[in-house]
Design an enzyme around this catalytic site. Structure first.
Site, PDB file in Angstrom:
ATOM      1  N   CYS A 280     -26.483 -22.795  28.654  1.00 33.87           N
ATOM      2  CA  CYS A 280     -26.067 -22.628  27.236  1.00 33.87           C
ATOM      3  C   CYS A 280     -27.336 -22.959  26.242  1.00 33.87           C
ATOM      4  O   CYS A 280     -27.434 -22.507  25.042  1.00 33.87           O
ATOM      5  CB  CYS A 280     -24.999 -23.876  26.895  1.00 33.87           C
ATOM      6  SG  CYS A 280     -25.470 -25.438  27.743  1.00 33.87           S
ATOM      7  N   GLU A 379     -25.335 -14.364  22.205  1.00 36.63           N
ATOM      8  CA  GLU A 379     -25.792 -14.950  23.508  1.00 36.63           C
ATOM      9  C   GLU A 379     -25.450 -14.096  24.746  1.00 36.63           C
ATOM     10  O   GLU A 379     -24.359 -13.755  24.912  1.00 36.63           O
ATOM     11  CB  GLU A 379     -24.937 -16.209  23.761  1.00 36.63           C
ATOM     12  CG  GLU A 379     -25.288 -17.194  25.035  1.00 36.63           C
ATOM     13  CD  GLU A 379     -24.196 -18.486  24.970  1.00 36.63           C
ATOM     14  OE1 GLU A 379     -22.999 -18.308  24.692  1.00 36.63           O
ATOM     15  OE2 GLU A 379     -25.024 -19.639  25.372  1.00 36.63           O
TER      16      GLU A 379
HETATM   17  P1  NAD Z   1     -14.943 -19.331  29.396  1.00 38.63           P
HETATM   18  O1  NAD Z   1     -15.101 -19.947  27.743  1.00 38.63           O
HETATM   19  O2  NAD Z   1     -13.904 -18.221  29.578  1.00 38.63           O
HETATM   20  O3  NAD Z   1     -14.592 -20.419  30.465  1.00 38.63           O
HETATM   21  C1  NAD Z   1     -15.065 -21.775  30.611  1.00 38.63           C
HETATM   22  C2  NAD Z   1     -13.949 -22.491  30.999  1.00 38.63           C
HETATM   23  O4  NAD Z   1     -12.804 -22.546  30.518  1.00 38.63           O
HETATM   24  C3  NAD Z   1     -13.740 -22.176  32.400  1.00 38.63           C
HETATM   25  O5  NAD Z   1     -13.374 -23.302  33.349  1.00 38.63           O
HETATM   26  C4  NAD Z   1     -12.480 -21.399  32.114  1.00 38.63           C
HETATM   27  O6  NAD Z   1     -11.369 -21.098  33.406  1.00 38.63           O
HETATM   28  C5  NAD Z   1     -11.678 -21.986  30.962  1.00 38.63           C
HETATM   29  N1  NAD Z   1     -10.802 -21.300  30.268  1.00 38.63           N
HETATM   30  C6  NAD Z   1     -10.934 -19.935  30.245  1.00 38.63           C
HETATM   31  N2  NAD Z   1      -9.712 -19.582  29.322  1.00 38.63           N
HETATM   32  C7  NAD Z   1      -8.873 -20.581  28.798  1.00 38.63           C
HETATM   33  C8  NAD Z   1      -7.950 -20.807  28.201  1.00 38.63           C
HETATM   34  N3  NAD Z   1      -7.396 -19.867  27.507  1.00 38.63           N
HETATM   35  N4  NAD Z   1      -7.655 -21.909  27.949  1.00 38.63           N
HETATM   36  C9  NAD Z   1      -8.255 -23.051  28.552  1.00 38.63           C
HETATM   37  N5  NAD Z   1      -9.186 -22.970  29.443  1.00 38.63           N
HETATM   38  C10 NAD Z   1      -9.792 -21.761  29.396  1.00 38.63           C
HETATM   39  O7  NAD Z   1     -16.292 -18.936  29.863  1.00 38.63           O
HETATM   40  P2  NAD Z   1     -16.726 -17.653  30.642  1.00 38.63           P
HETATM   41  O8  NAD Z   1     -15.764 -16.561  30.748  1.00 38.63           O
HETATM   42  O9  NAD Z   1     -16.680 -18.349  32.120  1.00 38.63           O
HETATM   43  O10 NAD Z   1     -18.118 -17.153  30.342  1.00 38.63           O
HETATM   44  C11 NAD Z   1     -18.320 -16.185  29.100  1.00 38.63           C
HETATM   45  C12 NAD Z   1     -19.350 -16.605  28.157  1.00 38.63           C
HETATM   46  O11 NAD Z   1     -19.228 -18.225  27.856  1.00 38.63           O
HETATM   47  C13 NAD Z   1     -20.718 -16.717  28.601  1.00 38.63           C
HETATM   48  O12 NAD Z   1     -21.154 -15.377  28.734  1.00 38.63           O
HETATM   49  C14 NAD Z   1     -21.393 -17.322  27.849  1.00 38.63           C
HETATM   50  O13 NAD Z   1     -21.726 -16.805  26.547  1.00 38.63           O
HETATM   51  C15 NAD Z   1     -20.191 -18.657  27.609  1.00 38.63           C
HETATM   52  N6  NAD Z   1     -20.529 -19.903  28.360  1.00 38.63           N
HETATM   53  C16 NAD Z   1     -21.165 -21.013  27.789  1.00 38.63           C
HETATM   54  C17 NAD Z   1     -21.184 -21.970  28.515  1.00 38.63           C
HETATM   55  C18 NAD Z   1     -21.911 -23.120  27.939  1.00 38.63           C
HETATM   56  O14 NAD Z   1     -22.358 -23.983  28.581  1.00 38.63           O
HETATM   57  N7  NAD Z   1     -21.974 -23.115  26.857  1.00 38.63           N
HETATM   58  C19 NAD Z   1     -20.850 -21.962  29.797  1.00 38.63           C
HETATM   59  C20 NAD Z   1     -20.291 -21.005  30.527  1.00 38.63           C
HETATM   60  C21 NAD Z   1     -19.961 -19.744  29.578  1.00 38.63           C
END
Ligand code: NAD
Length: 477
Positions: A280, A379
């Site tokens: 991130c 990002e």
């Molecule tokens: P995401 O936001 O989809 O997933 C992060 C977490 O949220 C996971 O545990 C996922 O299962 C959960 N999640 C997904 N949908 C949800 C919902 N409707 N309700 C509650 N929880 C939910 O992220 P991703 O698809 O894994 O990654 C996509 C983008 O997110 C990446 O390309 C990046 O830009 C960003 N990202 C940022 C960080 C960070 O540390 N800031 C970490 C991972 C991903």
């Protein structure tokens, strides 16, 4: 085959269904994990509530701290096992996975020491009154963890929450959660009471959504993408549940002509190559004073061209991305850059041992990126860095602050007055001067402004998010 870990035991998913776990280095399925749903989340939340109101909640702060310290030591005792799991699950080169184990152990050590130092205050008030504040735990906290640093993010959010006296329900990412299931099991082995730490695996739109909606959750700590973060905040508002969000960034490194390039080059490269750019706080934009622009590009090019990418177990500079769709997303950015005529200044090399079924992207340095281009604004979450020139301080600040994000920034200059002047103008949660802390700094409060999220994790500050302040006013005269 992995089940949920609830109440210090393995629990089969209510759905009876499992999700394949894929090794990003070769695209092969090597395990399966429980597909959690609302029923599983409910069981976990009830277990956490019983722990909070029972054996876990009755421990003194010192006793809680001792348990956290025991877990910290136990993770070091299991360091190699945890590192191997994290490496295989996330595609991290082993040395990065080992560093993540050291970090989670350090989080627990830090919060172990902090547990009995979380104090309220007395407040001067009217004559005849004594007023004091208590910092009380929230109760049951929910933790939605992404796939990029499962161990570290568990450490910073669950570690802080437990230290403050809460019981936790953790929903790791569907792409990477094996290490966290093992940590929860180790916690049970070292004596954490049943229900203090519960892990329910599954998809975000099922288990994650159910956790967000559950009325028994008193606080949510969410780390992930901005869109899902926004959704979680909206849904949590239904029950007035407070949410801490950490949503990524487009963090700038601002390089002035008087910077020490020998120090800067390896740091700038590491800030985008670490975890294949899936960090991130990755330093994904490099802004360089025009007079040294070509020199910096030449120096970075030399290093980029030496970078080797391959399977996690080869322990090279860079491993694969987490999954096929993430690889497609990163390639989409690169295709668009190519269509728009942007120039690749340098790329790393993929080793011949890398499987064609793995999700590999070589580190890529793209030059002269216009500040309004998607590559300078969004990002990528891959090992792609955009470099662009600036003319003076005002221009540098405008570029640095010119995205919707505000997580981390860095300033490279030997001019002390400029360091402080610019640090104050940066719209980001952290500012590094002549260094860069992508993901580092257990003791340092961390979090964003704008679309990077709100609230703080890490350091002592995080403990405040996991507590509720109660004011007690006593009239005695
Ligand atoms: P995401 O936001 O989809 O997933 C992060 C977490 O949220 C996971 O545990 C996922 O299962 C959960 N999640 C997904 N949908 C949800 C919902 N409707 N309700 C509650 N929880 C939910 O992220 P991703 O698809 O894994 O990654 C996509 C983008 O997110 C990446 O390309 C990046 O830009 C960003 N990202 C940022 C960080 C960070 O540390 N800031 C970490 C991972 C991903």
């Amino acid at each position: 085959m992995k089940q949920h870990f609830i109440n210090n035991r393995w629990v089969a998913p209510a759905s009876g269904e499992f999700i394949p776990v894929i090794n990003p280095s070769n695209g092969q399925t090597f395990d399966n994990l429980a597909r959690g749903n609302a029923q599983d989340i409910d069981v976990a939340v009830r277990a956490a509530r019983a722990a909070f109101e029972g054996p876990w909640g009755r421990l003194t702060a010192t006793e809680r701290g001792r348990l956290l310290q025991k877990l910290s030591q136990a993770m070091l005792d299991h360091a190699e096992e945890l590192a191997q799991l994290e490496s295989q699950d996330c595609g991290k080169p082993l040395k990065q996975a080992r560093a993540d184990v050291t970090a989670i152990a350090r989080y627990f050590e830090f919060y172990a020491g902090a547990a009995d130092k979380l104090m309220g205050e007395t407040i001067p008030y009217q004559n005849g009154y004594t007023v004091l504040t208590l910092r009380e735990p929230q109760g049951v906290t929910g933790h939605i963890v992404p796939w990029n640093y499962p161990l570290q993010i568990f450490g910073r959010s669950v570690g802080g929450s437990l230290a403050a006296g809460n019981a936790c329900v953790v929903k790791p990412a569907e792409d990477a959660c094996l290490s966290l299931l093992r940590v929860a099991e180790i916690a049970a082995e070292v004596g954490f009471p049943a229900g203090a730490i519960n892990v329910v695996t599954g998809y975000g739109h099922e288990a994650g959504d159910a956790l967000t909606r559950h009325p028994g959750i008193d606080h949510i700590s969410f780390t992930g993408s901005p869109n899902i973060g926004k959704l979680v905040v909206q849904i949590a508002a239904e029950h007035h549940t407070p949410v801490t969000t950490e949503l990524g960034g487009k963090s700038p490194q601002v390089v002035f002509a008087d910077a020490d390039l020998d120090v800067l080059v390896p740091v700038v490269v590491n800030a985008i190559v670490q975890n294949a750019g899936q960090t991130c706080s990755a330093g994904s934009r490099v802004l360089v004073e025009r007079s040294i622009y070509e020199t910096v590009i030449a120096r970075l090019t030399q290093t980029f061209e030496q970078l080797r990418v391959g399977p996690a177990e080869m322990d090279l500079d860079c491993g694969p991305l987490i999954r096929q769709t993430q690889l497609q997303r990163v390639k989409g950015f690169l295709d668009e850059a190519q269509r728009d005529g942007l120039k690749i200044a340098a790329q790393g090399q993929l080793v011949k041992e890398a499987s064609s079924d793995g999700f590999y992207q070589v580190p890529t340095l793209i030059r002269d990126v216009p500040p309004t281009h998607r590559l300078a604004q969004e990002e990528v979450f891959g090992p792609v860095v955009a470099i662009m020139p600036f003319d003076d301080e005002a221009h540098a600040v405008a570029l640095a602050n010119g995205t919707e994000f505000g997580l981390v920034s860095s300033i490279w200059t030997r001019d002390g007055a400029r360091q402080m002047r610019l640090a104050r103008q940066m719209r980001s949660g952290q500012v590094f001067i002549n260094n860069y802390g992508a993901g580092g700094g257990i003791e340092l409060p961390f979090g964003g402004v704008k679309a990077s999220g709100h609230g703080r994790e890490k350091g002592f500050e995080a403990l405040y998010s996991f507590t509720v302040l109660k004011t007690i006013s006593i009239k005695h005269d």
